[in-house]
Every structure is written in structure tokens, then in C-alpha cells.
Design a protein around this motif. Sequence first.
Motif, PDB file in Angstrom:
ATOM      1  N   UNK A 126       0.806  -1.226   0.000  1.00 29.44           N
ATOM      2  CA  UNK A 126       0.000   0.000   0.000  1.00 29.44           C
ATOM      3  C   UNK A 126       0.838   1.275   0.000  1.00 29.44           C
ATOM      4  N   UNK A 127       2.148   1.134   0.096  1.00 28.19           N
ATOM      5  CA  UNK A 127       3.044   2.282   0.045  1.00 28.19           C
ATOM      6  C   UNK A 127       3.196   2.973   1.390  1.00 28.19           C
ATOM      7  N   UNK A 128       4.240   3.785   1.485  1.00 26.32           N
ATOM      8  CA  UNK A 128       4.499   4.577   2.683  1.00 26.32           C
ATOM      9  C   UNK A 128       5.237   5.847   2.272  1.00 26.32           C
ATOM     10  N   UNK A 129       4.495   6.952   2.120  1.00 25.19           N
ATOM     11  CA  UNK A 129       5.140   8.196   1.690  1.00 25.19           C
ATOM     12  C   UNK A 129       6.049   8.801   2.748  1.00 25.19           C
ATOM     13  N   UNK A 130       5.920   8.377   4.009  1.00 24.95           N
ATOM     14  CA  UNK A 130       6.743   8.935   5.083  1.00 24.95           C
ATOM     15  C   UNK A 130       8.085   8.223   5.243  1.00 24.95           C
ATOM     16  N   UNK A 131       8.255   7.093   4.562  1.00 27.91           N
ATOM     17  CA  UNK A 131       9.522   6.360   4.656  1.00 27.91           C
ATOM     18  C   UNK A 131      10.624   7.170   3.972  1.00 27.91           C
ATOM     19  N   UNK A 157      10.645   7.362   0.214  1.00 24.76           N
ATOM     20  CA  UNK A 157       9.240   6.958   0.170  1.00 24.76           C
ATOM     21  C   UNK A 157       9.041   5.659  -0.609  1.00 24.76           C
ATOM     22  N   UNK A 158       8.102   4.849  -0.143  1.00 27.56           N
ATOM     23  CA  UNK A 158       7.789   3.579  -0.807  1.00 27.56           C
ATOM     24  C   UNK A 158       6.517   3.781  -1.622  1.00 27.56           C
ATOM     25  N   UNK A 159       6.583   3.643  -2.955  1.00 21.16           N
ATOM     26  CA  UNK A 159       5.378   3.821  -3.773  1.00 21.16           C
ATOM     27  C   UNK A 159       4.416   2.645  -3.591  1.00 21.16           C
TER      28      UNK A 159
END
Length: 81
Positions: free
Chosen positions: A20-25, A28-30
Motif C-alpha cells: 500500500x506504500x508509505x510516503x513517510x519512509x 518513500x515507498x510507492x
Amino acid sequence: MATITSQLPEAGFLRIWHIVGNPKANPPIPALIPIGRTTFLNGVKDGIYPAPVRLGGPKARTVAWRVEDIRALIKSMGGDA
């Protein structure tokens, strides 16, 4: 240009943030599937999305999804294969 699923390994496991992604990583992980974490987990509970596997035994708290299951899900949703 490479498709999303072609960037996935042939076999292995994905944690929820890889799906599901993680924009805060950092970086960021799309998202592979552009929905929220809770929506995805509710879909797993309802049988819409594939069930995870427990890594480390039946009482382990670490769960992940098989790459093959996520690839098939993306294909069934009309995504690239």
C-alpha cells in the motif's frame, strides 16, 4: 519503461508497506495498490484480498504476503502483468 509487477521479485514476500506504500519512509515507498492500509486489511478480512502468511511460526506477529498472490491480485484488478 518497466511495469510495476516486473519490478517485483519472482518469489518472496512483501510487507504491507510494500503493497500500500508509505510516503513517510525515507526514501518513500510507492504503492503497488493505491489504497489505504486499513482498507487493505479490511479487504483481507473480508476475503477480497489474499491472506497473509505468518513468518516465524503460528504465533508469530510478523505477517507478509506472497509476491505471487499480490501479482495475481494486481492482474485481476486490470493492472499490468
